[in-house]
Design an enzyme around this catalytic site. Structure first.
Site, short mmCIF file in Angstrom:
data_model
loop_
_atom_site.label_atom_id
_atom_site.label_comp_id
_atom_site.label_asym_id
_atom_site.label_seq_id
_atom_site.Cartn_x
_atom_site.Cartn_y
_atom_site.Cartn_z
N ASP A 82 0.70 -1.46 0.32
CA ASP A 82 0.02 0.71 -0.60
C ASP A 82 1.31 1.22 0.04
OD1 ASP A 82 -2.04 1.43 0.02
OD2 ASP A 82 -2.44 1.16 1.97
N ASN A 196 -7.01 -2.15 8.30
CA ASN A 196 -6.77 -1.30 9.36
C ASN A 196 -6.74 0.74 8.55
OD1 ASN A 196 -4.82 -0.70 7.64
ND2 ASN A 196 -3.26 -1.01 9.32
N HIS A 197 -7.55 0.74 7.57
CA HIS A 197 -7.98 1.99 7.22
C HIS A 197 -9.71 2.31 8.11
CE1 HIS A 197 -5.39 0.87 3.62
NE2 HIS A 197 -4.63 1.74 4.25
N HIS A 391 4.38 4.25 13.34
CA HIS A 391 3.24 4.82 13.02
C HIS A 391 1.48 4.50 13.49
CE1 HIS A 391 2.35 0.59 11.89
NE2 HIS A 391 1.71 1.42 10.93
#
Length: 473
Positions: A82, A196-197, A391
């Site tokens: 991604d 996980n978006h 992150h």
């Protein structure tokens, strides 16, 4: 050496691990196997892990890896599939008291779900945007109506409060992209995706010791913020697949490789390496536009529910899956990979966008659904780690293990379901997103403590979750 920094000697070289003693003691031995493979790539100058490190494909999430810019290497595995995945935060003119009613939060989540497509099979609402303009020009390729504040420079933040709004590259590489990928990527513009978006509605709590920085950023205690996590969708996936296939063949011809066949890399000056770098930049352009369009849809939903006076101005947009050239005073021009690692620059660093030169830019660190997220700012000492920090919280167990070990009742408890403080989600069934429950992740507070303890960055604000919007796949 700090208790938050561990230099681990491996057969192929050293990897620096930033983690508190307890976190470090729980790290999976597999991450060191992966580090040893990464360290076998020729000419590597530096490698480190952030405290949220966990096993990925070819390379761990939470990796920073550096080569000299002239004769170095580039690795799609140390960028991730991604490409350009990252975070975006918008500040509203609302206070947490405005969203105290759980029914109102549900209305807001429902409105976002109506205006924001979630899944890969759903088409975005932006068919009038030309994909060619997006991948070539980034935010500057959007029609003016999708950048509503661009006509009021004193208030504009869409084009200025970003890590980069446009990545320049050799546009001839676009000819290599399959037609099918082009059509699919165009359909997915402005879509969230699964995994996980997310889009999360949060309330800000300023850290007293960084109040001056917070106020300079325009933060207010209790202020409602919107945090967005998404990436380059089908475009980045197609770039990764195309280039990984080509680079694997090149590795065979050049006699390159490690014990991990999924770790792919090529010299920066090789045609396949150059093609990947250029197409990667096109995916970074797509990713920043995708997050911008998600925010555009969220803004429309807020206005529908909260009134036309509701505004969402950009605080910042940055990436945590990418590679690019940087200049570091002690090391000169280098090519830095970050996979699941966030850049956090201190005040005065020349790479800060102009609005954040005096303070350092916001580093956007999400927690897990049901736990706090953080807004941080880099410290000068972060140069030792190429200004890389965590992150997010980092997975502690796989999706399959989470589905097996965590109950819906435990998940509901973490979201405070049935109380006035419920963290509202858009899914009718929590079971469909249980693999994203807080129980799947490390304790984000421990992660943040490791970053601050190592002197890499400071907390400017804590963001309490009020509602979350997620895709089910």
């Amino acid at each position: 050496m700090s208790t938050y920094l561990h230099k681990v000697k491996l057969p192929a070289g050293d990897v620096q691990v930033y983690a508190g003693p307890e976190l470090f003691s729980t790290l999976d031995y597999k991450i060191f196997e992966m580090a040893n493979n990464n360290l076998q790539i020729p000419g590597i100058q530096f490698m480190s892990y952030t405290p949220d490190v966990h096993v990925g494909v070819g390379t761990c999430i939470g990796t920073t890896a550096v080569w000299n810019n002239g004769d170095g290497y580039v690795s799609p595995s140390i960028v991730g599939s991604d490409i350009g995945c990252g975070m975006r935060v918008h500040l509203t003119n609302l206070h947490s008291s405005d969203l105290k009613d759980v029914k109102l939060r549900r209305r807001l989540v429902k409105a976002i779900g109506k205006l924001l497509p979630m899944e890969s099979h759903q088409r975005g609402h932006f068919s009038d945007i030309r994909l060619e303009h997006v991948v070539k020009k980034g935010l500057h390729g959007l029609p003016g109506k999708y950048v509503p504040d661009s006509y009021t420079p004193k208030k504009s933040t869409s084009l200025t409060h970003v890590e980069s709004g446009k990545f320049a590259f050799d546009e001839s590489v676009l000819d290599a992209m399959p037609e099918q990928a082009i059509h699919r990527a165009h359909r997915q513009l402005g879509t969230l995706g699964g995994g996980n978006h997310f889009v999360e509605i949060q309330a800000i709590e300023i850290a007293e010791e960084q109040r001056a920085v917070a106020e300079a950023w325009g933060l207010v205690d209790g202020q409602i913020a919107v945090m967005i996590h998404s990436g380059s969708r089908a475009w980045g996936g197609a770039v990764n697949q195309l280039c990984t296939t080509a680079i694997k063949k090149t590795m065979g011809r050049l006699g390159l490789g490690t014990a991990d066949p999924k770790l792919v890399f090529a010299p920066l000056d090789h045609p396949d390496g150059m093609q990947y770098v250029n197409l990667m930049y096109s995916a970074l352009n797509y990713a920043v536009v995708n997050r911008h369009l998600i925010a555009y849809a969220v803004r429309e939903a807020f206005r529908e529910v909260m009134g036309s006076g509701c505004e969402l101005r950009t605080l910042y947009d940055l990436m945590h899956n990418y590679a690019w050239e940087e200049h570091h005073d002690k090391r000169g021009s280098v090519f830095v990979h970050r996979k699941g690692a966030t850049r956090a620059l201190p005040a005065g660093h020349p790479d800060n966008p102009k609005p954040y030169m005096a303070t350092g830019h916001p580093a956007l660190i999400p927690g897990s659904m049901g736990t706090a997220s953080y807004l941080m700012v880099g410290r000068p000492e972060g140069e030792a780690n190429y200004y890389s920090i965590c992150h997010g919280a980092g997975r502690i167990r796989s999706r399959s293990a989470t589905k097996r070990l965590v109950t819906v009742e435990e998940f509901a408890g973490a979201l405070k379901v049935g109380t006035d403080d419920e963290i509202v989600v858009n899914q009718l069934s929590l079971e469909s997103i249980i693999d994203e429950s807080p129980q799947a992740y490390k304790n984000v507070d421990d992660i943040i403590e490791s970053v601050t303890g190592a002197g890499l960055a400071d907390v400017v604000a804590k963001c309490k979750p009020l509602a979350a919007v997620k895709g089910a796949k």
